[in-house]
Design an enzyme around this catalytic site. Structure first.
Site, PDB file in Angstrom:
ATOM      1  N   VAL A  15       0.842  -1.199   0.000  1.00  0.00           N
ATOM      2  CA  VAL A  15       0.000   0.000   0.000  1.00  0.00           C
ATOM      3  C   VAL A  15       0.877   1.249   0.000  1.00  0.00           C
ATOM      4  O   VAL A  15       0.575   2.237  -0.676  1.00  0.00           O
ATOM      5  CB  VAL A  15      -0.969  -0.013   1.191  1.00  0.00           C
ATOM      6  CG1 VAL A  15      -1.778   1.284   1.248  1.00  0.00           C
ATOM      7  CG2 VAL A  15      -1.920  -1.204   1.084  1.00  0.00           C
ATOM      8  N   CYS A 157     -11.358  -2.304   2.462  1.00  0.00           N
ATOM      9  CA  CYS A 157     -11.325  -2.226   0.995  1.00  0.00           C
ATOM     10  C   CYS A 157     -12.516  -2.920   0.339  1.00  0.00           C
ATOM     11  O   CYS A 157     -13.019  -2.462  -0.688  1.00  0.00           O
ATOM     12  CB  CYS A 157     -10.016  -2.791   0.452  1.00  0.00           C
ATOM     13  SG  CYS A 157      -9.646  -4.472   0.985  1.00  0.00           S
ATOM     14  N   SER A 186      -4.089  -9.001  -3.853  1.00  0.00           N
ATOM     15  CA  SER A 186      -3.386  -7.791  -3.425  1.00  0.00           C
ATOM     16  C   SER A 186      -3.980  -7.248  -2.141  1.00  0.00           C
ATOM     17  O   SER A 186      -3.318  -6.506  -1.414  1.00  0.00           O
ATOM     18  CB  SER A 186      -3.414  -6.727  -4.523  1.00  0.00           C
ATOM     19  OG  SER A 186      -4.738  -6.452  -4.932  1.00  0.00           O
ATOM     20  N   ARG A 243     -11.246 -15.414  -0.828  1.00  0.00           N
ATOM     21  CA  ARG A 243     -10.048 -14.984  -1.556  1.00  0.00           C
ATOM     22  C   ARG A 243      -9.991 -15.765  -2.860  1.00  0.00           C
ATOM     23  O   ARG A 243     -10.099 -16.990  -2.872  1.00  0.00           O
ATOM     24  CB  ARG A 243      -8.795 -15.255  -0.732  1.00  0.00           C
ATOM     25  CG  ARG A 243      -7.524 -14.658  -1.333  1.00  0.00           C
ATOM     26  CD  ARG A 243      -7.471 -13.150  -1.171  1.00  0.00           C
ATOM     27  NE  ARG A 243      -7.222 -12.737   0.204  1.00  0.00           N
ATOM     28  CZ  ARG A 243      -7.417 -11.498   0.647  1.00  0.00           C
ATOM     29  NH1 ARG A 243      -7.879 -10.565  -0.170  1.00  0.00           N
ATOM     30  NH2 ARG A 243      -7.171 -11.186   1.918  1.00  0.00           N
ATOM     31  N   HIS A 250     -11.860  -6.237  -6.149  1.00  0.00           N
ATOM     32  CA  HIS A 250     -12.793  -6.988  -5.308  1.00  0.00           C
ATOM     33  C   HIS A 250     -14.174  -6.947  -5.952  1.00  0.00           C
ATOM     34  O   HIS A 250     -14.708  -5.860  -6.235  1.00  0.00           O
ATOM     35  CB  HIS A 250     -12.877  -6.381  -3.909  1.00  0.00           C
ATOM     36  CG  HIS A 250     -11.659  -6.614  -3.058  1.00  0.00           C
ATOM     37  ND1 HIS A 250     -10.609  -7.411  -3.447  1.00  0.00           N
ATOM     38  CD2 HIS A 250     -11.351  -6.142  -1.812  1.00  0.00           C
ATOM     39  CE1 HIS A 250      -9.690  -7.420  -2.475  1.00  0.00           C
ATOM     40  NE2 HIS A 250     -10.122  -6.664  -1.482  1.00  0.00           N
ATOM     41  N   THR A 336      -6.796  -1.748  -4.274  1.00  0.00           N
ATOM     42  CA  THR A 336      -5.643  -0.976  -3.795  1.00  0.00           C
ATOM     43  C   THR A 336      -5.706   0.481  -4.250  1.00  0.00           C
ATOM     44  O   THR A 336      -4.927   1.304  -3.768  1.00  0.00           O
ATOM     45  CB  THR A 336      -4.291  -1.593  -4.228  1.00  0.00           C
ATOM     46  OG1 THR A 336      -4.133  -1.473  -5.630  1.00  0.00           O
ATOM     47  CG2 THR A 336      -4.191  -3.046  -3.803  1.00  0.00           C
TER      48      THR A 336
END
Length: 358
Positions: A15, A157, A186, A243, A250, A336
């Site tokens: 990040v 996120c 990620s 995952r 996502h 991200t």
């Protein structure tokens, strides 16, 4: 807008690297300090980074900056910056202490960490949705005894893939929602080389993620009362988080029922016309169109659509009636960008525009 001097705490991680790619040419923010753990301190940034994980090259302007110790050098860091971004890999109680210490040194912290998300006078912001929660900062400063220092955080996120799509539909009275998120590697700070177990696989558990997915939206939809953010009590949300073998992006499969069921056209109109303070203020990182709806049955796809509006917009598709809930749809966000560093940069722009760093 004046230029602000910025530090990045946790600069060597995934990040932190993303922060630097976003801030390289930022019109308001000038990175003057990079900080990390003691094992990286004293090294040039290019030597401290074990592996550069971004697809774009390391910005040359940061390569020869000497990394400072985020813990030992905190007083010096606080003295040379206007605020810091924080994205560190530490235990939760250690993160809390670190972020409090910077705030008490009159250095505002814009955090990507989860440690303070449920501290009741720390605003947890999705800038288009609950910018009004920044008003609680006055109470936080009073508690900390600071004039400038405070902590503001961004949400988890995975929330970005469905909460922004539910937000403009709240006027119809959301009774309940069920969501399954399919989360990129990620989000765990991994690439395929460092996570071989994900290849040809789906892992049906991400520690702590389902609790965050069910509870964080209620804080975002809460209200400031008596110097605290009081979480909403509804709607009920149930979540499963998986995952999946995707590098970035996502995806959420969301099901929702309403007190007053809208038409499909009303939902599409609400999404198309939804905007918040980032759009009204024309903040540098804000997407022009916050929600993009795809008509094709096979969209949105992570590989094709995660970068819509530089990864800062939300993609939606497959809106249709359901035989158990009222409607179901698919959401997608870049985890991200909008979900992590980009969302924190947008939050910092909102704070700057509203004078919180002055």
């Amino acid at each position: 807008m004046k230029k602000y001097r910025v530090g990045v705490i946790g600069a060597t991680g995934m990040v932190g690297q993303r922060f630097l790619t976003l801030l390289e040419n930022h019109p308001w923010f000038d990175v003057v300090c990079l900080a990390a753990s003691s094992s990286s301190a004293g090294k040039k940034y290019k030597d401290a980074v074990k592996k550069w994980l971004m697809t774009s090259p390391m910005p040359e302007k940061y390569a020869d900056i000497t990394v400072m110790d985020a813990t030992a050098d905190r007083e010096k860091i606080a003295s040379i910056v206007d605020f810091c971004f924080c994205a560190v890999n530490m235990k939760k109680d250690e993160i809390k202490e670190l972020e409090y210490s910077y705030a008490k040194l009159e250095c505002p912290i814009v955090s990507n960490n989860s440690a303070h998300r449920f501290t009741d006078d720390v605003p947890m912001i999705i800038p288009e949705i609950n910018a009004d929660h920044l008003g609680v900062i006055a109470a936080q400063r009073a508690r900390l005894g600071t004039k400038r220092g405070f902590i503001a955080v961004k949400s988890n996120c995975s929330l970005q893939s469905y909460v922004p799509l539910l937000e403009p539909l709240r006027k119809y009275g959301i009774k309940c929602a069920a969501v399954t998120t399919y989360q990129a590697i990620s989000g765990a700070g991994k690439v395929f080389e460092t996570m071989p177990e994900i290849v040809d696989n789906v892992i049906p558990y991400i520690g702590g993620e389902e609790e965050k997915s069910e509870k964080e939206p209620l804080k975002i939809w809460g209200e400031v009362k008596g110097g605290k953010i009081v979480s909403a009590t509804a709607p009920a949300i149930t979540a499963q988080c998986l995952r999946v073998p995707v590098s970035d992006g996502h995806t959420a499969a969301c099901f929702v029922s309403f007190e007053t069921k809208p038409s499909k056209e009303e939902i599409l109109s609400a999404w198309k016309n939804f905007k918040g303070q980032p759009q009204e203020l024309d903040l540098p990182s804000a997407p022009k169109q916050f929600i993009h709806y795809f008509e094709e049955d096979n969209r949105p796809q992570a590989k094709l659509d995660r970068n819509v509006e530089n990864g800062m917009a939300i993609a939606a598709g497959r809106l249709r009636e359901d035989n158990l809930f009222d409607y179901k749809f698919i959401g997608l966000s870049h985890n991200t960008l909008r979900g992590a560093a980009g969302g924190a940069v947008l939050l910092a722009e909102l704070l700057a525009a509203k004078g919180y760093f002055d």
